[in-house]
Structure formats: structure tokens, C-alpha cells
Design a protein around this motif. Structure first.
Motif, PDB file in Angstrom:
ATOM      1  N   GLN A   1      13.265 -12.531  37.055  1.00 13.35           N
ATOM      2  CA  GLN A   1      14.341 -12.948  36.394  1.00 13.35           C
ATOM      3  C   GLN A   1      15.377 -11.840  36.924  1.00 13.35           C
ATOM      4  O   GLN A   1      15.280 -10.884  37.436  1.00 13.35           O
ATOM      5  CB  GLN A   1      14.559 -12.743  35.080  1.00 13.35           C
ATOM      6  N   VAL A   2      16.630 -12.471  37.116  1.00 16.23           N
ATOM      7  CA  VAL A   2      17.913 -11.859  37.413  1.00 16.23           C
ATOM      8  C   VAL A   2      18.971 -11.945  36.579  1.00 16.23           C
ATOM      9  O   VAL A   2      18.989 -12.928  35.777  1.00 16.23           O
ATOM     10  CB  VAL A   2      18.550 -12.105  38.953  1.00 16.23           C
ATOM     11  N   GLN A   3      19.742 -11.008  36.428  1.00 14.80           N
ATOM     12  CA  GLN A   3      20.973 -10.997  35.456  1.00 14.80           C
ATOM     13  C   GLN A   3      22.077 -11.238  36.159  1.00 14.80           C
ATOM     14  O   GLN A   3      22.291 -10.358  37.044  1.00 14.80           O
ATOM     15  CB  GLN A   3      20.889  -9.845  34.637  1.00 14.80           C
ATOM     16  N   LEU A   4      23.175 -11.833  35.827  1.00 17.04           N
ATOM     17  CA  LEU A   4      24.194 -12.014  36.615  1.00 17.04           C
ATOM     18  C   LEU A   4      25.623 -11.888  35.624  1.00 17.04           C
ATOM     19  O   LEU A   4      25.488 -12.553  34.381  1.00 17.04           O
ATOM     20  CB  LEU A   4      24.324 -13.558  37.107  1.00 17.04           C
ATOM     21  N   VAL A   5      26.665 -11.527  36.142  1.00 17.07           N
ATOM     22  CA  VAL A   5      27.711 -11.114  35.503  1.00 17.07           C
ATOM     23  C   VAL A   5      28.852 -11.250  36.390  1.00 17.07           C
ATOM     24  O   VAL A   5      29.194 -10.757  37.376  1.00 17.07           O
ATOM     25  CB  VAL A   5      27.981  -9.553  34.865  1.00 17.07           C
ATOM     26  N   GLU A   6      29.813 -12.485  35.896  1.00 17.71           N
ATOM     27  CA  GLU A   6      30.805 -12.751  36.734  1.00 17.71           C
ATOM     28  C   GLU A   6      31.969 -12.132  36.185  1.00 17.71           C
ATOM     29  O   GLU A   6      32.408 -11.643  35.122  1.00 17.71           O
ATOM     30  CB  GLU A   6      31.368 -14.315  36.296  1.00 17.71           C
ATOM     31  N   SER A   7      33.218 -12.079  37.043  1.00 18.14           N
ATOM     32  CA  SER A   7      34.413 -11.415  36.802  1.00 18.14           C
ATOM     33  C   SER A   7      35.467 -12.076  37.859  1.00 18.14           C
ATOM     34  O   SER A   7      34.966 -12.483  38.655  1.00 18.14           O
ATOM     35  CB  SER A   7      34.251  -9.823  36.951  1.00 18.14           C
ATOM     36  N   GLY A   8      36.734 -11.895  37.569  1.00 17.86           N
ATOM     37  CA  GLY A   8      37.796 -12.047  38.337  1.00 17.86           C
ATOM     38  C   GLY A   8      38.593 -13.407  38.064  1.00 17.86           C
ATOM     39  O   GLY A   8      39.678 -13.845  38.807  1.00 17.86           O
ATOM     40  N   GLY A   9      38.132 -14.104  37.039  1.00 19.72           N
ATOM     41  CA  GLY A   9      39.041 -15.239  36.663  1.00 19.72           C
ATOM     42  C   GLY A   9      40.520 -14.825  36.008  1.00 19.72           C
ATOM     43  O   GLY A   9      40.675 -13.620  35.918  1.00 19.72           O
ATOM     44  N   GLY A  10      41.102 -15.897  35.805  1.00 16.14           N
ATOM     45  CA  GLY A  10      42.383 -15.807  35.338  1.00 16.14           C
ATOM     46  C   GLY A  10      43.315 -16.924  35.500  1.00 16.14           C
ATOM     47  O   GLY A  10      42.866 -17.994  35.765  1.00 16.14           O
ATOM     48  N   LEU A  11      44.679 -16.564  34.981  1.00 17.44           N
ATOM     49  CA  LEU A  11      45.704 -17.769  35.012  1.00 17.44           C
ATOM     50  C   LEU A  11      46.451 -17.539  36.591  1.00 17.44           C
ATOM     51  O   LEU A  11      47.106 -16.635  36.574  1.00 17.44           O
ATOM     52  CB  LEU A  11      46.450 -17.725  33.980  1.00 17.44           C
ATOM     53  N   VAL A  12      46.581 -18.573  37.172  1.00 16.71           N
ATOM     54  CA  VAL A  12      47.409 -18.563  38.479  1.00 16.71           C
ATOM     55  C   VAL A  12      48.139 -19.883  38.538  1.00 16.71           C
ATOM     56  O   VAL A  12      47.890 -20.743  37.828  1.00 16.71           O
ATOM     57  CB  VAL A  12      46.403 -18.355  39.767  1.00 16.71           C
ATOM     58  N   GLN A  13      48.973 -19.714  39.610  1.00 16.55           N
ATOM     59  CA  GLN A  13      49.868 -21.052  39.803  1.00 16.55           C
ATOM     60  C   GLN A  13      49.202 -21.799  41.030  1.00 16.55           C
ATOM     61  O   GLN A  13      48.329 -21.307  41.748  1.00 16.55           O
ATOM     62  CB  GLN A  13      51.219 -20.504  40.180  1.00 16.55           C
ATOM     63  N   PRO A  14      49.662 -22.890  40.994  1.00 21.00           N
ATOM     64  CA  PRO A  14      48.971 -23.896  42.160  1.00 21.00           C
ATOM     65  C   PRO A  14      49.416 -23.210  43.600  1.00 21.00           C
ATOM     66  O   PRO A  14      50.620 -22.715  43.756  1.00 21.00           O
ATOM     67  CB  PRO A  14      49.727 -25.183  42.127  1.00 21.00           C
ATOM     68  N   GLY A  15      48.608 -23.327  44.665  1.00 25.22           N
ATOM     69  CA  GLY A  15      48.735 -22.469  45.887  1.00 25.22           C
ATOM     70  C   GLY A  15      48.144 -21.105  45.805  1.00 25.22           C
ATOM     71  O   GLY A  15      48.381 -20.580  46.920  1.00 25.22           O
ATOM     72  N   ASP A  16      48.131 -20.482  44.778  1.00 25.19           N
ATOM     73  CA  ASP A  16      47.759 -18.994  44.561  1.00 25.19           C
ATOM     74  C   ASP A  16      46.153 -18.869  45.072  1.00 25.19           C
ATOM     75  O   ASP A  16      45.230 -20.084  45.312  1.00 25.19           O
ATOM     76  CB  ASP A  16      47.742 -18.554  43.382  1.00 25.19           C
ATOM     77  N   SER A  17      45.798 -17.560  45.237  1.00 24.79           N
ATOM     78  CA  SER A  17      44.519 -17.279  45.472  1.00 24.79           C
ATOM     79  C   SER A  17      43.709 -16.435  44.511  1.00 24.79           C
ATOM     80  O   SER A  17      44.604 -15.835  43.860  1.00 24.79           O
ATOM     81  CB  SER A  17      44.407 -16.646  46.824  1.00 24.79           C
TER      82      SER A  17
END
Length: 123
Positions: A1-17
Motif C-alpha cells: 500500500q501507498v499513502q498519498l497526501v496532496e497539497s497546493g490547491g487554492g482560489l485563482v483567476q482564469p488564466g492563472d497557474s
């Protein structure tokens, strides 16, 4: 088994990265595929991008994100990333990192999942 933890989401405007990260722990990944999925409200969880942890097989991308999103990995850090460029309102979703020893376009076949990270694109 592997364990996964995401990060980095957020609120951005169209065209952003935005760059999402997925930190991986657990067993060896040599036989694993890694994937990014997303799920918008009321919609199915769909594959965004995927590749084998090792090897030179080309990355699979959903048509809706080709030429805008790039999936990559860091072998030393045991992390995968999803670089999302020119974001659109329709990219709004919860993004999940996934791992499995086989590849499938369908989310039901993937056995290891992170908790998800929200990406909201809004003007």
C-alpha cells in the motif's frame, strides 16, 4: 500500500497557474502508476493525467487539459506534481492523487487515493 497526501490547491483567476503536489509514502513504487484525477460538484471523478512511476511510457492526459497541464515526478522526494497553466473556470474541482499497480482510465480501478485538494478558478 501507498499513502498519498496532496497539497497546493487554492482560489485563482482564469488564466492563472497553480502547481499541485502529491507526497508519497509506503512501499516501493517501481510497479506503480501515478495519476491525477478531478471531481467537480455533481460529476464523476475523471482522469486528468497519469504515468508509470518508472519507465519512459508517455504521460496520458485528458483532452481537456492537454497543452495546459504537465505532470511530473521527483524520484528523490517521492513526489508527483501537476503543473496547471492557463486555468479555466471549468477546471474547478477537487483534485486527487492516485496510485495503483495497473493503469485504467476509470477511477474505480485505482486503489490508493489522497484526500483531495480543492482548486477553484473564478473571476
Amino acid at each position: 500500500q501507498v499513502q498519498l497526501v496532496e497539497s497546493g490547491g487554492g482560489l485563482v483567476q482564469p488564466g492563472d497557474s497553480l502547481r499541485l503536489s502529491c507526497s508519497i509514502s509506503g512501499r516501493s513504487l517501481s510497479t506503480y502508476y501515478m495519476g491525477w484525477f478531478r471531481q467537480a460538484p455533481g460529476k464523476d471523478r475523471i482522469l486528468v493525467a497519469a504515468f508509470p512511476w518508472t519507465g519512459i511510457t508517455r504521460t496520458v492526459y485528458a483532452d481537456s487539459v492537454k497543452d495546459r497541464f504537465v505532470m511530473s515526478r521527483d524520484f528523490v522526494k517521492r513526489e508527483v506534481y501537476l503543473e496547471m497553466n492557463n486555468l479555466k473556470i471549468e477546471d474547478t474541482a477537487v483534485y486527487f492523487c492516485a496510485a495503483d499497480q495497473g493503469f485504467s482510465n476509470g477511477s474505480a480501478a485505482w486503489r490508493s487515493w489522497g484526500q483531495g485538494t480543492q482548486v477553484t478558478v473564478s473571476s
